[in-house]
Scaffold this motif. Structure first.
Motif, PDB file in Angstrom:
ATOM      1  N   LEU A  60       0.838  -1.198   0.000  1.00 35.58           N
ATOM      2  CA  LEU A  60       0.000   0.000   0.000  1.00 35.58           C
ATOM      3  C   LEU A  60       0.873   1.248   0.000  1.00 35.58           C
ATOM      4  CD1 LEU A  60      -3.030   0.007  -0.017  1.00 35.58           C
ATOM      5  CD2 LEU A  60      -3.021   0.409   2.434  1.00 35.58           C
ATOM      6  N   PHE A  63       2.113   1.801  -3.427  1.00 38.18           N
ATOM      7  CA  PHE A  63       1.048   2.353  -4.281  1.00 38.18           C
ATOM      8  C   PHE A  63       0.895   3.850  -4.036  1.00 38.18           C
ATOM      9  CE2 PHE A  63      -1.401  -1.925  -4.199  1.00 38.18           C
ATOM     10  CZ  PHE A  63      -0.432  -2.468  -5.014  1.00 38.18           C
ATOM     11  N   LEU A 137     -25.795  -2.204  -5.974  1.00 33.81           N
ATOM     12  CA  LEU A 137     -24.874  -2.782  -6.948  1.00 33.81           C
ATOM     13  C   LEU A 137     -25.484  -4.026  -7.608  1.00 33.81           C
ATOM     14  CD1 LEU A 137     -22.209  -1.415  -7.337  1.00 33.81           C
ATOM     15  CD2 LEU A 137     -21.124  -3.244  -6.069  1.00 33.81           C
ATOM     16  N   ILE A 225     -19.511   4.179  -7.726  1.00 36.03           N
ATOM     17  CA  ILE A 225     -19.052   2.786  -7.756  1.00 36.03           C
ATOM     18  C   ILE A 225     -19.857   1.894  -8.686  1.00 36.03           C
ATOM     19  CG2 ILE A 225     -17.914   2.746  -5.525  1.00 36.03           C
ATOM     20  CD1 ILE A 225     -20.468   1.468  -4.424  1.00 36.03           C
ATOM     21  N   ILE A 228     -18.351   0.126 -11.638  1.00 33.27           N
ATOM     22  CA  ILE A 228     -17.504  -1.056 -11.517  1.00 33.27           C
ATOM     23  C   ILE A 228     -18.184  -2.271 -12.151  1.00 33.27           C
ATOM     24  CG2 ILE A 228     -16.466  -2.648  -9.835  1.00 33.27           C
ATOM     25  CD1 ILE A 228     -16.025  -0.225  -8.021  1.00 33.27           C
ATOM     26  N   LEU A 238     -12.371   4.394 -12.922  1.00 34.94           N
ATOM     27  CA  LEU A 238     -11.590   4.196 -11.716  1.00 34.94           C
ATOM     28  C   LEU A 238     -11.124   2.746 -11.634  1.00 34.94           C
ATOM     29  CD1 LEU A 238     -10.591   5.654  -9.225  1.00 34.94           C
ATOM     30  CD2 LEU A 238     -12.645   4.943  -8.040  1.00 34.94           C
ATOM     31  N   ILE A 242      -7.286   1.303 -11.829  1.00 35.16           N
ATOM     32  CA  ILE A 242      -6.696   0.528 -10.740  1.00 35.16           C
ATOM     33  C   ILE A 242      -6.167  -0.795 -11.284  1.00 35.16           C
ATOM     34  CG2 ILE A 242      -7.206  -0.728  -8.609  1.00 35.16           C
ATOM     35  CD1 ILE A 242      -9.120   1.490  -7.855  1.00 35.16           C
ATOM     36  N   ARG A 243      -6.962  -1.431 -12.172  1.00 32.05           N
ATOM     37  CA  ARG A 243      -6.546  -2.740 -12.689  1.00 32.05           C
ATOM     38  C   ARG A 243      -5.324  -2.635 -13.575  1.00 32.05           C
ATOM     39  NH1 ARG A 243     -12.512  -4.568 -13.114  1.00 32.05           N
ATOM     40  NH2 ARG A 243     -12.730  -5.427 -11.026  1.00 32.05           N
ATOM     41  N   TRP A 247      -1.487   4.446 -11.249  1.00 30.67           N
ATOM     42  CA  TRP A 247      -1.772   4.996  -9.921  1.00 30.67           C
ATOM     43  C   TRP A 247      -1.955   6.507  -9.911  1.00 30.67           C
ATOM     44  CZ3 TRP A 247      -3.775   1.763  -6.880  1.00 30.67           C
ATOM     45  CH2 TRP A 247      -3.385   0.428  -6.913  1.00 30.67           C
ATOM     46  N   LEU A 258     -13.767  13.289  -4.548  1.00 28.18           N
ATOM     47  CA  LEU A 258     -13.880  13.970  -3.254  1.00 28.18           C
ATOM     48  C   LEU A 258     -14.399  15.389  -3.441  1.00 28.18           C
ATOM     49  CD1 LEU A 258     -10.602  12.873  -1.399  1.00 28.18           C
ATOM     50  CD2 LEU A 258     -12.922  12.060  -1.044  1.00 28.18           C
TER      51      LEU A 258
ATOM     52  N   VAL B 149     -14.555   8.164   0.285  1.00 27.82           N
ATOM     53  CA  VAL B 149     -14.162   7.135  -0.678  1.00 27.82           C
ATOM     54  C   VAL B 149     -14.990   5.887  -0.375  1.00 27.82           C
ATOM     55  CG1 VAL B 149     -12.272   5.720  -1.516  1.00 27.82           C
ATOM     56  CG2 VAL B 149     -11.834   8.063  -0.812  1.00 27.82           C
ATOM     57  N   PRO B 150     -15.766   5.395  -1.357  1.00 27.23           N
ATOM     58  CA  PRO B 150     -16.637   4.245  -1.097  1.00 27.23           C
ATOM     59  C   PRO B 150     -15.839   3.008  -0.704  1.00 27.23           C
ATOM     60  CG  PRO B 150     -17.170   5.287  -3.199  1.00 27.23           C
ATOM     61  CD  PRO B 150     -15.895   5.894  -2.733  1.00 27.23           C
ATOM     62  N   LEU B 152     -16.048   0.061  -1.637  1.00 26.99           N
ATOM     63  CA  LEU B 152     -15.704  -0.800  -2.763  1.00 26.99           C
ATOM     64  C   LEU B 152     -14.428  -0.324  -3.466  1.00 26.99           C
ATOM     65  CD1 LEU B 152     -17.517  -3.207  -3.382  1.00 26.99           C
ATOM     66  CD2 LEU B 152     -18.153  -2.059  -5.477  1.00 26.99           C
ATOM     67  N   VAL B 153     -14.208   1.000  -3.455  1.00 26.21           N
ATOM     68  CA  VAL B 153     -12.978   1.518  -4.056  1.00 26.21           C
ATOM     69  C   VAL B 153     -11.776   1.119  -3.201  1.00 26.21           C
ATOM     70  CG1 VAL B 153     -11.725   3.604  -4.688  1.00 26.21           C
ATOM     71  CG2 VAL B 153     -14.142   3.407  -5.208  1.00 26.21           C
ATOM     72  N   LEU B 156     -11.134  -2.452  -4.073  1.00 27.63           N
ATOM     73  CA  LEU B 156     -10.386  -2.652  -5.316  1.00 27.63           C
ATOM     74  C   LEU B 156      -8.887  -2.490  -5.079  1.00 27.63           C
ATOM     75  CD1 LEU B 156     -12.420  -0.689  -8.011  1.00 27.63           C
ATOM     76  CD2 LEU B 156     -11.667  -3.035  -8.195  1.00 27.63           C
ATOM     77  N   ILE B 157      -8.529  -1.438  -4.315  1.00 30.10           N
ATOM     78  CA  ILE B 157      -7.103  -1.167  -4.087  1.00 30.10           C
ATOM     79  C   ILE B 157      -6.508  -2.191  -3.122  1.00 30.10           C
ATOM     80  CG2 ILE B 157      -5.461   0.536  -3.203  1.00 30.10           C
ATOM     81  CD1 ILE B 157      -7.386   2.706  -4.153  1.00 30.10           C
ATOM     82  N   PHE B 158      -7.256  -2.529  -2.056  1.00 28.20           N
ATOM     83  CA  PHE B 158      -6.726  -3.449  -1.047  1.00 28.20           C
ATOM     84  C   PHE B 158      -6.556  -4.858  -1.601  1.00 28.20           C
ATOM     85  CE2 PHE B 158      -8.227  -0.914   2.924  1.00 28.20           C
ATOM     86  CZ  PHE B 158      -7.369   0.100   2.536  1.00 28.20           C
ATOM     87  N   LEU B 171     -10.653  -5.003   5.699  1.00 31.61           N
ATOM     88  CA  LEU B 171      -9.935  -3.732   5.868  1.00 31.61           C
ATOM     89  C   LEU B 171     -10.665  -2.605   5.139  1.00 31.61           C
ATOM     90  CD1 LEU B 171      -6.306  -5.074   5.591  1.00 31.61           C
ATOM     91  CD2 LEU B 171      -7.451  -4.188   7.620  1.00 31.61           C
ATOM     92  N   VAL B 240     -21.592  -7.461  -1.198  1.00 35.94           N
ATOM     93  CA  VAL B 240     -21.157  -7.153  -2.566  1.00 35.94           C
ATOM     94  C   VAL B 240     -19.642  -7.028  -2.690  1.00 35.94           C
ATOM     95  CG1 VAL B 240     -23.305  -6.075  -3.259  1.00 35.94           C
ATOM     96  CG2 VAL B 240     -21.521  -4.675  -2.263  1.00 35.94           C
ATOM     97  N   PHE B 243     -17.786  -8.842  -5.373  1.00 34.85           N
ATOM     98  CA  PHE B 243     -17.767  -8.368  -6.761  1.00 34.85           C
ATOM     99  C   PHE B 243     -16.364  -7.985  -7.189  1.00 34.85           C
ATOM    100  CE2 PHE B 243     -22.437  -6.828  -7.279  1.00 34.85           C
ATOM    101  CZ  PHE B 243     -22.862  -8.061  -6.830  1.00 34.85           C
ATOM    102  N   VAL B 244     -15.543  -7.493  -6.250  1.00 33.56           N
ATOM    103  CA  VAL B 244     -14.175  -7.118  -6.607  1.00 33.56           C
ATOM    104  C   VAL B 244     -13.175  -8.136  -6.050  1.00 33.56           C
ATOM    105  CG1 VAL B 244     -14.699  -4.671  -6.794  1.00 33.56           C
ATOM    106  CG2 VAL B 244     -13.932  -5.571  -4.609  1.00 33.56           C
TER     107      VAL B 244
END
Lengths: 285, 295
Positions: A60, A63, A137, A225, A228, A238, A242-243, A247, A258, B149-150, B152-153, B156-158, B171, B240, B243-244
């Motif tokens: 992290l 990143f 979702l 979201i 996604i 987004l 990320i994929r 970064w 934000l 920051v949602p 789910l975002v 995706l990163i974690f 987390l 959900v 999903f990621v």
């Protein structure tokens, strides 16, 4: 030697504030122990490990290092991001508005004082619960199957899950409205519909509008979201960035989100203040 | 005979005119509001590529889809309503129950970790407990970031940082919960009655003692109630996360939807709806108890 008078005073104090000064650990401690045990079991069962955690934190850190400074890439990709952002806000606005318009009459059917039959009220309320029970979702995935990929599926997803939330909130607002204006209208010879139109709607409309604004704000977050799963908005970009590990663009997109959410927050708070002042409004879960 | 106008009548006429002007004004205002909303709708509709024609063309697919997921697609009873053969509808009940239990556990662990984090940060973010302004400012911005920051975002990163699986989901939800609960908690802290605090400070209590005996007893019922509400929300969130790729039952659901395993979709959806509704009912009861204790 102990002072018997002091002892008596102590005992009286302990009796009076037994809740705060109890000598024996009560139910609270048992509950805390059980909760900690479940936490430990959960961490073990779900594969939490210190080494993985440390390695993950290091990743992290890398990143975050790569995210700085935020950059939007090429001009074309900047334009695409801004368009996606506008799309996100539009999805949230249309979805919330359609949900509110559909839930408005349904709310009257689900309120004890305006419904036409007990059975109708029951069906409406269970229907709201089901709509709310399915996550936004999941709705997005279902609507993507129906109308295809794209923002329109997102609008319908927000609409579907918020009909449930609004229906519940609207019916509660109607139930807690003051009965006297309705009685006045009826006594002056008005019909039941007149009672609703002139007795109830003027009372509940400001509350409903304020709830609408609050949900618009919260749906702007959600709309970021639903992309996604392919239902439009900035989430698609987004998750793509990320994929593909771009970064710097990721951090730029997050900052963009934000700022937008903060802007919508400020606008909706000001509008809400203008409409209902500082009164508290039930917002549900 | 000359007609005399009574003074009351002129007064009445004046009042009527004022009333009509007020009505006209209110009407003009509502019309203006409606026009603005209509403009916004047109702009948003254009932006979101809303196509009413396409919608009307495809809307029949929605009930068709809902119908399809409730029909068995294999075995002797293929093509019949799922309830005719519950055994084959819920062929995966063991696996799904396990995943559902995982989902609940993810929500529980994440809510607890997030609540603990939010609890400590809230004391630093509250404006009435004597914390330095710049520390308060930075803690508040941190909470805002975690909240906006949602989850789910974060998920995706974690998933990239911590690997696929429930750990990333926990987390992600925990970080989001820190932000959401931290804000609610510090708002509760700012609304406490200051008199017990003054009493303890006056009788020489330290900062920690003041927090323990003057502040905590006032806020704990509200904190617990908010944490339970958050648990309810996190159960939905955890369902959900899959999903990621961040664990829980979502993984199986998205697979069933994407690969068109129709009866599986309805089986998992019904399980999720029942669980979420059950949790809602339980937490609502518990919350009412806490709130009653508070009053």
């Amino acid at each position: 030697m102990r002072d018997p008078v002091q002892d008596l005073a102590d005992a009286a104090l302990r009796r009076k504030h037994a809740g705060i000064l109890r000598a024996t650990p009560g139910q609270g401690l048992v509950l805390a122990l059980a909760m900690t045990a479940l936490l430990a079991f959960g961490l073990w069962h779900l594969g939490f490990s210190v080494t993985r955690f440390a390695a993950g934190l290091a990743n992290l850190g890398t990143f975050i290092g790569l995210m700085l400074p935020p950059a939007w890439g090429s001009t074309a990709s900047l334009l695409r991001s801004l368009h996606a952002l506008g799309e996100t806000v539009a999805i949230a606005f249309l979805g919330t508005l359609m949900a509110a318009i559909i839930a408005f009459p349904l709310g009257f059917l689900a309120a004890r004082n305006t419904t036409i039959a007990g059975l109708v009220r029951l069906v409406a309320r269970r229907g709201f619960d089901t709509l709310r029970g399915v996550d936004m979702l999941i709705w997005a995935l279902i609507w993507v199957n129906v109308v295809g990929l794209g923002p329109f599926a997102g609008v319908l997803a927000i609409m579907s899950s918020d009909i449930g939330s609004f229906g519940k909130l609207f019916s509660e607002a109607i139930e807690s409205s003051d009965r006297k204006p309705v009685e006045g209208v009826l006594a002056a010879g008005g019909s039941r519909l007149h009672g609703i139109r002139f007795g109830i709607i003027p009372q509940v409309l400001p509350v409903l509008i304020s709830q609408f604004l609050y949900y618009f704000e919260s749906n702007t977050r959600s709309a970021t979201i639903i992309g996604i799963v392919g239902a439009g908005g900035i989430g698609l970009q987004l998750s793509e960035q990320i994929r593909t590990l771009e970064w710097q663009t990721v951090s730029f997109l997050i900052i963009l989100i934000l700022l937008t959410v903060a802007a919508i927050d400020i606008i909706s708070t000001r509008l809400r203040r203008a409409i209902i002042g500082n009164a508290e409004v039930a917002l549900g879960s | 005979m000359t007609a005399t106008v009574l003074p009351e009548a002129t007064q009445l006429a004046q009042r009527l005119a004022a009333h009509e002007a007020a009505v006209r004004h209110a009407r003009r205002k509502s019309l203006l509001g409606a026009a603005i909303v209509a403009l916004l709708v047109l702009a948003a509709g254009w932006m979101a590529e809303t196509d009413i024609g396409l919608f009307l063309q495809n809307i029949h697919k929605f009930p068709a889809y809902i119908g399809k997921i409730f029909l068995l697609d294999s075995g002797e009873q293929a093509g019949r309503f799922v309830l005719f053969d519950i055994g084959s509808w819920y062929w995966g009940i063991v696996k799904w129950t396990r995943l559902l239990a995982d989902t609940l556990l993810i929500a529980y662990v994440a809510t607890l970790l997030g609540a603990v984090g939010g609890f400590f940060l809230a004391f630093l973010a509250a404006g009435n407990l004597g914390v330095s302004p710049w520390l308060r400012f930075s803690v508040r911005r941190l909470l805002e970031f975690c909240r906006t920051v949602p989850d789910l975002v974060f998920g995706l990163i974690f998933v990239l940082a911590f690997g696929l699986g429930p750990m990333a989901g926990i987390l992600a939800i925990a970080v989001h919960t820190v932000g959401a609960l931290g804000k609610l908690f510090y708002e509760v802290l700012e609304n406490i009655d200051q008199k017990p605090v003054e009493g303890l400070v006056a009788s020489g209590g330290s900062w920690t003692k003041t927090m323990r005996f003057a502040v905590l007893p006032q806020v704990i019922p509200n904190f617990l109630s908010y944490a339970l509400l958050r648990f309810e929300i996190n159960v939905r969130g955890a369902s959900v996360m899959g999903f990621v790729g961040a664990g829980g039952i979502g993984q199986d659901l998205i697979e069933a939807i994407r690969k068109f395993y129709y009866p599986d979709v309805s089986a998992i959806l019904v399980l999720i709806i029942l669980t979420v509704t059950g949790i809602d009912l339980l937490t609502e009861r518990a919350r009412h108890r806490f709130i009653q204790q508070a009053h």
